[in-house]
Motif scaffolding. Sequence first.
Motif, mmCIF file in Angstrom:
data_model
loop_
_atom_site.group_PDB
_atom_site.id
_atom_site.type_symbol
_atom_site.label_atom_id
_atom_site.label_comp_id
_atom_site.label_asym_id
_atom_site.label_seq_id
_atom_site.Cartn_x
_atom_site.Cartn_y
_atom_site.Cartn_z
ATOM 1 N N ARG A 181 14.613 3.261 -2.469
ATOM 2 C CA ARG A 181 14.296 2.434 -3.641
ATOM 3 C C ARG A 181 13.490 1.196 -3.242
ATOM 4 N NH1 ARG A 181 17.090 3.901 -8.214
ATOM 5 N NH2 ARG A 181 16.827 1.829 -9.104
ATOM 6 N N ASP A 182 13.855 0.582 -2.116
ATOM 7 C CA ASP A 182 13.103 -0.581 -1.645
ATOM 8 C C ASP A 182 11.662 -0.202 -1.306
ATOM 9 O OD1 ASP A 182 15.346 -2.161 -1.917
ATOM 10 O OD2 ASP A 182 15.858 -2.145 0.220
ATOM 11 N N SER A 183 11.473 0.970 -0.696
ATOM 12 C CA SER A 183 10.131 1.421 -0.347
ATOM 13 C C SER A 183 9.282 1.655 -1.601
ATOM 14 C CB SER A 183 10.222 2.709 0.488
ATOM 15 O OG SER A 183 8.951 3.174 0.874
ATOM 16 N N ILE A 184 9.878 2.283 -2.617
ATOM 17 C CA ILE A 184 9.158 2.507 -3.877
ATOM 18 C C ILE A 184 8.777 1.168 -4.509
ATOM 19 C CG2 ILE A 184 9.372 3.378 -6.239
ATOM 20 C CD1 ILE A 184 11.195 5.598 -5.106
ATOM 21 N N GLN A 185 9.724 0.233 -4.510
ATOM 22 C CA GLN A 185 9.458 -1.062 -5.120
ATOM 23 C C GLN A 185 8.335 -1.804 -4.398
ATOM 24 O OE1 GLN A 185 12.936 -3.440 -5.817
ATOM 25 N NE2 GLN A 185 11.775 -5.293 -6.282
ATOM 26 N N ARG A 186 8.352 -1.804 -3.064
ATOM 27 C CA ARG A 186 7.288 -2.476 -2.318
ATOM 28 C C ARG A 186 5.939 -1.792 -2.541
ATOM 29 N NH1 ARG A 186 11.319 -2.150 2.200
ATOM 30 N NH2 ARG A 186 12.488 -4.091 2.119
ATOM 31 N N PHE A 187 5.964 -0.471 -2.610
ATOM 32 C CA PHE A 187 4.722 0.265 -2.845
ATOM 33 C C PHE A 187 4.134 -0.116 -4.193
ATOM 34 C CE2 PHE A 187 2.734 4.754 -3.277
ATOM 35 C CZ PHE A 187 1.542 4.314 -2.743
ATOM 36 N N GLY A 188 4.987 -0.118 -5.225
ATOM 37 C CA GLY A 188 4.492 -0.430 -6.557
ATOM 38 C C GLY A 188 4.143 -1.881 -6.772
ATOM 39 N N ASP A 189 4.946 -2.793 -6.204
ATOM 40 C CA ASP A 189 4.773 -4.221 -6.480
ATOM 41 C C ASP A 189 3.769 -4.902 -5.558
ATOM 42 O OD1 ASP A 189 6.718 -3.796 -8.351
ATOM 43 O OD2 ASP A 189 8.276 -4.979 -7.355
ATOM 44 N N ASP A 190 3.666 -4.422 -4.311
ATOM 45 C CA ASP A 190 2.829 -5.107 -3.324
ATOM 46 C C ASP A 190 1.612 -4.285 -2.905
ATOM 47 O OD1 ASP A 190 4.744 -7.164 -3.309
ATOM 48 O OD2 ASP A 190 5.904 -6.197 -1.737
ATOM 49 N N VAL A 191 1.841 -3.024 -2.531
ATOM 50 C CA VAL A 191 0.747 -2.205 -2.009
ATOM 51 C C VAL A 191 -0.232 -1.805 -3.110
ATOM 52 C CG1 VAL A 191 0.151 -0.040 -0.866
ATOM 53 C CG2 VAL A 191 2.158 -1.347 -0.099
ATOM 54 N N ALA A 192 0.285 -1.238 -4.196
ATOM 55 C CA ALA A 192 -0.606 -0.728 -5.246
ATOM 56 C C ALA A 192 -1.510 -1.819 -5.822
ATOM 57 C CB ALA A 192 0.211 -0.049 -6.345
ATOM 58 N N PRO A 193 -0.993 -3.011 -6.159
ATOM 59 C CA PRO A 193 -1.904 -4.042 -6.665
ATOM 60 C C PRO A 193 -2.965 -4.458 -5.645
ATOM 61 C CG PRO A 193 0.372 -4.592 -7.212
ATOM 62 C CD PRO A 193 0.425 -3.433 -6.264
ATOM 63 N N ALA A 194 -2.589 -4.510 -4.357
ATOM 64 C CA ALA A 194 -3.567 -4.887 -3.331
ATOM 65 C C ALA A 194 -4.670 -3.845 -3.231
ATOM 66 C CB ALA A 194 -2.860 -5.050 -1.986
ATOM 67 N N VAL A 195 -4.299 -2.563 -3.242
ATOM 68 C CA VAL A 195 -5.292 -1.490 -3.174
ATOM 69 C C VAL A 195 -6.191 -1.510 -4.403
ATOM 70 C CG1 VAL A 195 -5.576 1.018 -3.210
ATOM 71 C CG2 VAL A 195 -3.892 -0.026 -1.671
ATOM 72 N N ARG A 196 -5.587 -1.647 -5.574
ATOM 73 C CA ARG A 196 -6.368 -1.645 -6.809
ATOM 74 C C ARG A 196 -7.317 -2.845 -6.872
ATOM 75 N NH1 ARG A 196 -0.833 -0.136 -9.865
ATOM 76 N NH2 ARG A 196 -0.925 2.138 -9.648
ATOM 77 N N HIS A 197 -6.867 -3.978 -6.388
ATOM 78 C CA HIS A 197 -7.719 -5.174 -6.404
ATOM 79 C C HIS A 197 -8.968 -4.962 -5.554
ATOM 80 C CE1 HIS A 197 -8.931 -9.365 -6.407
ATOM 81 N NE2 HIS A 197 -8.991 -9.320 -5.082
ATOM 82 N N VAL A 198 -8.786 -4.427 -4.354
ATOM 83 C CA VAL A 198 -9.937 -4.197 -3.465
ATOM 84 C C VAL A 198 -10.885 -3.176 -4.090
ATOM 85 C CG1 VAL A 198 -10.651 -3.262 -1.223
ATOM 86 C CG2 VAL A 198 -8.705 -4.834 -1.363
#
Length: 339
Positions: free
Chosen positions: A319-336
Amino acid sequence: MELGVFSLSDIYPDSPDTAASRIDDIISYGILAEQHGLDVYGIGEHHTRQFAVSSPAVVHAAIARATQRIKLTTTASVLSVLDPVRVYQDFATLDLVSHGRAEIIAGRSAFAEPFALFGEDIAQLDDLFAEKLDLLLRLREQKPLTWEGRFRPPLHEAEVNPPAHGDLPVWVAVGGTPSSALRAGRLGLPMALGLIGGTIDHAKRLIDLYRSAGREAGHPAERLTVGITSHFYVGQSQEQALEEFYPYYHRYLSPETNGGRGFYVDRPTMQAMASRRGALIVGGPREVSEKILEMRSVLGIDRFLGQVDLGGMPQQMVRDSIQRFGDDVAPAVRHVLAT
C-alpha cells in the motif's frame, strides 16, 4: 503516458495468506491505485494453487463497482488454453460493468500446467495462440461470425452476447520472444513487454522489431503502442527500498517458488538490475521517476505497469508503494512529459 500497477496473486505456503485473503488484498490495491491517481490496474491469470486468481474478469468486476476511472486489464489472459468466445464474453461483460474500462492482454503462458488442465497440447503452443487470437479479434467486430479453425468447433452465423461497451482493447503479451513481437507488430496490436531481466537496451531491440513489423504491415505509428511491465517497489529512498525489497524479490524468483524454473539472485545482482539502465524498477520516488522517464525517452513507451506485490510482501508495504507511486512518482513523470 499511462502509469499503473498489477498483481500476479502469488501465495506462499509458509504465510498466513489464503486465496480469499489475497483476493481481498488485490481488490483493495485496485481501489487504492485509483484513489492515488494511477491510470491502469492489472491482474494476472494462473491455474495452480500457488496463485489466488484464475479469473481476472471476476475480480476486476468487484473493483469496477468501487471505482470510476481506472482501466482494468489482465497481465495476461492465458489465451492458448481458453475458448476465445468465453474470454470475449467475460471481458465484454466486465466492460459493461465498468462502463468501458476493460482490456485484455492476451498471452501464451509461461507455465505448462494450464495445458494439462484444459486438455491442450503444449507442443502446439504457437499454433494454438495464433488461432485463438485470430478468433478473439474477429469476435470484436460484433457481426454474425462464420469461422473455422483446427482447435475448436466452427462457428456459423454466430452472434456472441453481450456486445462490449465499445471496441474492447486487446494487447499482446510478449515475454522476450522475437516472433511474438513480430506477430504483435504485423497485427497492429498494442504490445505489453515483460521486462524482468536484462537491460533497457535488450527491450529496445524487441520494440524496434515490433515497430518495424508494424510499419511494414501498413499500420500507422499511433497504433503501435508499447507498454512495459516490470518488478517494482517505491520506497522512501533508494537504499531503504533495496534493503526492504530484497528478501521478497529473492523468494519470488527462487527455484523453490517456481517449481525449479527460477533462479537465486544475490544483493549485488539485484542492485545492478536496479541501476539506471537495468530492468528492475526499485528505488525512492526520485530514482523510480527518472527510470520511467528514461524508458520513455529510450523506448518511446506509452504505458508502464509495475508488479506491486510479490514474494509475500506485507500488505502495508504494498500500500505504501502504491501511494508513493501515485502521489510522488506519477506527478513528477507527468510534469516532465507535459513540459
